[in-house]
Write a protein that holds these residues in place. Structure first.
Motif, short mmCIF file in Angstrom:
data_model
loop_
_atom_site.label_atom_id
_atom_site.label_comp_id
_atom_site.label_asym_id
_atom_site.label_seq_id
_atom_site.Cartn_x
_atom_site.Cartn_y
_atom_site.Cartn_z
N ALA A 115 -2.75 8.23 4.69
CA ALA A 115 -2.67 7.62 3.57
C ALA A 115 -4.34 8.07 3.30
O ALA A 115 -4.23 9.22 1.92
CB ALA A 115 -2.77 6.54 3.03
N GLY A 116 -4.97 8.05 4.35
CA GLY A 116 -6.33 8.95 4.15
C GLY A 116 -5.92 10.74 4.15
O GLY A 116 -6.23 12.01 3.74
N ASN A 117 -4.16 10.94 5.26
CA ASN A 117 -4.26 12.28 5.40
C ASN A 117 -3.85 13.40 4.27
O ASN A 117 -4.04 14.40 3.86
CB ASN A 117 -3.65 12.87 6.27
N ASP A 118 -3.66 12.22 2.85
CA ASP A 118 -2.62 12.98 2.08
C ASP A 118 -3.68 12.48 1.45
O ASP A 118 -3.40 13.96 0.23
CB ASP A 118 -1.66 11.51 1.43
N LEU A 119 -4.95 11.62 0.53
CA LEU A 119 -5.53 12.05 0.07
C LEU A 119 -6.90 12.88 0.11
O LEU A 119 -6.34 13.94 -0.93
CB LEU A 119 -6.26 10.36 0.12
N ALA B 5 -7.04 3.34 -5.07
CA ALA B 5 -7.52 2.76 -5.26
C ALA B 5 -6.83 1.27 -5.15
O ALA B 5 -7.13 0.53 -3.99
CB ALA B 5 -8.39 2.13 -6.30
N LEU B 6 -5.27 0.97 -5.49
CA LEU B 6 -4.55 -0.09 -4.59
C LEU B 6 -4.19 0.19 -3.54
O LEU B 6 -4.01 -0.68 -2.84
CB LEU B 6 -3.23 0.45 -6.66
N LYS B 7 -4.31 1.51 -3.77
CA LYS B 7 -3.52 1.79 -1.99
C LYS B 7 -4.68 0.73 -0.94
O LYS B 7 -4.18 0.09 -0.19
CB LYS B 7 -3.08 2.94 -1.70
N LEU B 8 -5.88 1.62 -1.40
CA LEU B 8 -6.88 0.80 -0.21
C LEU B 8 -7.04 -0.31 -0.82
O LEU B 8 -7.43 -1.03 0.51
CB LEU B 8 -8.11 1.79 -1.21
N GLU B 9 -7.04 -0.82 -1.70
CA GLU B 9 -7.52 -2.81 -1.84
C GLU B 9 -6.10 -3.02 -0.96
O GLU B 9 -6.61 -3.90 -0.04
CB GLU B 9 -7.09 -2.81 -3.11
N PHE C 58 -9.59 6.01 6.05
CA PHE C 58 -9.90 6.25 7.36
C PHE C 58 -10.73 5.55 8.27
O PHE C 58 -9.81 4.99 9.65
CB PHE C 58 -10.12 7.48 7.47
N GLU C 59 -11.36 4.41 7.40
CA GLU C 59 -12.14 3.83 8.16
C GLU C 59 -11.27 2.28 8.57
O GLU C 59 -11.51 1.95 9.33
CB GLU C 59 -13.46 3.09 7.81
N ILE C 60 -10.20 2.04 7.70
CA ILE C 60 -9.43 0.64 8.15
C ILE C 60 -9.34 1.09 9.01
O ILE C 60 -8.23 -0.05 10.18
CB ILE C 60 -8.25 0.52 6.83
N ALA D 128 0.86 -1.63 0.32
CA ALA D 128 -0.14 0.54 -0.06
C ALA D 128 1.06 1.60 0.22
O ALA D 128 0.62 2.53 -0.92
CB ALA D 128 -1.12 0.20 1.43
N GLU D 129 1.69 1.61 0.79
CA GLU D 129 2.65 1.89 0.63
C GLU D 129 3.84 2.46 -0.40
O GLU D 129 3.64 3.56 -0.72
CB GLU D 129 3.71 2.34 2.33
N ALA D 130 3.29 1.87 -1.32
CA ALA D 130 4.07 1.68 -2.58
C ALA D 130 3.37 2.08 -4.33
O ALA D 130 4.09 2.38 -4.33
CB ALA D 130 5.27 0.15 -2.77
N ALA D 131 2.35 1.93 -3.09
CA ALA D 131 0.73 2.39 -4.72
C ALA D 131 0.93 3.18 -4.82
O ALA D 131 0.85 4.57 -3.92
CB ALA D 131 0.13 1.33 -4.22
N ALA D 132 0.59 3.90 -5.87
CA ALA D 132 0.94 6.01 -6.26
C ALA D 132 -1.09 6.05 -6.83
O ALA D 132 -1.71 6.65 -6.15
CB ALA D 132 1.58 5.96 -7.53
#
Length: 384
Positions: free
Chosen positions: A125-129, A85-89, A144-146, A78-82
C-alpha cells in the motif's frame, strides 16, 4: 548563489507477496461469534464480521483465533479501500489485533502469518501511494511504519518510510528509518545514499560525510553516492576536499550536467569566477532547463564584474583603471543573456523575481535605465 542537489528517485519496487489464506480458517475457537464472523467473511460482509469478532473478544480478550481473524478481516478491508486514509485506518486496526495476538501467543504459526500478511499489505500500500506524485506523504510514511511494526527486521518498511518522509520535506524524521534500512541492507547502496541525503537535508552535513565516505569506499563506482558526497563536502564547509573530488568526478563523468552544475556552484562560492564560468557554461549546454545553472552563470559574471570594479577603484593607475572598468562592463554584458534565460525558464514561479532583480542590478550598473524599468515590476522594485 543557489545550490541544487542531484535529483533522487522516490519509488520502490513493488514487493510481490501473495496473501495467505484467511487466517484461522480452521479455527478451534468455541465462540459462536467467531463462527458467525467466518460465515460473514465468506459472504463478503466484512463489517458484520468485525462486529461478531468484537463481541467474541469482549467475552474473551485472549481468544487468539478471534484476534487473528480480526487482523485478517481488517487487512482485507484495507485492500478493498480506495481512500488511502481509510486504508491506513483499517491497517492500524489490523496492527492492533496482531499485537494483541502476539502478546497472547507469540509463537503461534497463525499469529506469525497474520503479522507477515499485514507487513506485505502495508508495504505494498505504501509503494502504491508513493508512486503518486500528488499523494499524501504523511499517510504513505504511516503505511510503511505499520510494516516496520509488523516485521521489525525487514528493510522495506524502514526504507519506504524514510523515502516518504524525505519526499514530504521531513528530512529530520527520515534519518532514523533510513539509518535502520542501511543497517538491515548493508550490501545495497540505495539505503546508504538516502540515509546520507536525509542527514544532508536535515543540516547534519558532517555526519552525512561520514556515512557517504563509508558508502563510497564500499561502492566506489556508484555515481549517486559520489554526487551526494560531493554535496556533503560542500555543505560541511570542506571546500578544498570537495573541489579536489569534483575534479576527479569531472574526469569520470564529463557529460553529467548535475556534476558540472554543482562543481560550478562550488567554485562560485570559492570566488574562482573564471573556473565557475567554465563549469556552469558546460552545465547549461548539457541541460538547457536548469534555471539555477543559468542564474548562477549570470551571477558568476556579475560577481567577477564586482571584483574588477573594486580593483578599478583602488588602483592609482588611470590607464589600468580604465582597462579594468571596460572589462567590468564586458562581464556585466556577458551576464545578461544567462539571467534573461533564467527568467524565461522560471516565468510564473518564485524564482522569476530573483532573475528580474539580478537583471535590474546589471542594467542599472550599465546605465541602461529604460531596460531596468522594464524588469523593475517583476523584481518588485519601484522606480518612482
Amino acid at each position: 548563489m543557489r545550490s541544487r542537489l542531484s535529483p533522487f528517485l522516490t519509488l520502490l519496487a513493488l514487493v510481490a507477496f501473495t496473501a495467505g489464506c484467511t487466517a484461522a480458517g480452521g479455527s478451534t475457537s468455541s465462540s459462536p461469534e467467531v463462527g458467525a464472523a467466518q460465515l460473514a467473511i465468506a459472504q463478503g460482509n466484512f463489517d458484520s464480521a468485525v462486529t461478531s469478532l468484537d463481541a467474541a473478544l469482549a467475552a474473551n480478550p485472549q481468544d487468539v483465533d478471534a484476534l487473528v481473524l480480526l487482523a485478517d478481516v481488517r487487512r482485507q478491508q484495507a485492500e478493498a479501500a480506495a481512500d488511502p486514509a481509510l486504508k491506513l485506518e483499517a491497517l492500524q486496526a489490523a496492527l492492533d489485533a496482531v499485537r494483541r495476538a502476539q502478546e497472547v501467543a507469540p509463537e503461534d504459526e497463525e499469529v506469525r502469518n497474520a503479522a507477515l500478511n499485514l507487513w506485505a499489505t502495508s508495504v505494498n500500500a505504501g509503494n502504491d501511494l508513493i508512486r503518486d506524485p500528488d499523494a499524501d506523504n504523511v499517510v504513505a510514511a504511516e503505511l510503511f511504519e505499520i510494516g516496520t511494526m509488523a516485521s521489525p527486521d525487514s528493510v522495506q518498511g524502514y526504507y519506504g518510510m524514510g523515502l516518504a518522509r524525505l519526499r514530504g520535506a521531513d528530512a529530520a524524521n527520515a534519518v532514523d528509518p533510513l539509518r535502520r534500512a542501511a543497517e538491515l541492507s548493508p550490501n545495497d547502496p540505495g539505503p546508504a545514499i538516502y540515509y546520507g541525503r536525509a542527514l544532508l537535508f536535515s543540516d547534519q552535513a558532517a555526519d552525512a560525510v561520514t556515512v557517504l565516505e563509508a558508502a563510497s569506499a564500499q561502492f566506489p563506482d556508484d555515481e549517486d553516492i559520489e554526487t551526494t558526497l560531493l554535496n556533503a563536502y560542500a555543505r560541511s564547509g570542506q571546500t578544498d576536499r570537495a573541489i579536489e573530488r569534483y575534479e576527479q568526478s569531472i574526469q569520470a563523468l564529463p557529460t553529467d550536467p548535475v556534476v558540472r552544475y554543482n562543481y560550478g556552484a562550488l567554485l562560485l562560492q570559492a570566488e574562482r569566477f573564471d573556473d565557475a564560468i567554465e563549469q556552469l557554461e558546460r552545465a547549461t549546454e548539457l541541460d538547457g532547463t536548469n534555471v539555477d545553472a543559468f542564474y548562477n552563470l549570470g551571477a558568476a559574471y556579475q560577481n567577477k564584474a564586482a571584483a574588477l570594479n573594486e580593483q578599478a577603484n583602488t588602483t592609482e593607475d588611470d590607464a589600468e583603471s580604465a582597462r579594468l572598468t571596460g572589462e567590468r562592463d564586458e562581464n556585466l554584458e556577458a551576464a545578461l543573456p544567462y539571467l534573461q534565460r533564467a527568467r524565461e525558464i522560471s516565468a510564473g514561479t518564485d524564482n522569476e523575481a530573483d532573475a528580474c532583480s539580478a537583471l535590474f542590478r546589471v542594467y542599472t550598473q550599465l546605465g541602461r535605465i529604460s531596460e531596468a524599468e522594464v524588469v523593475s515590476e517583476c523584481a518588485g522594485i519601484s522606480m518612482n
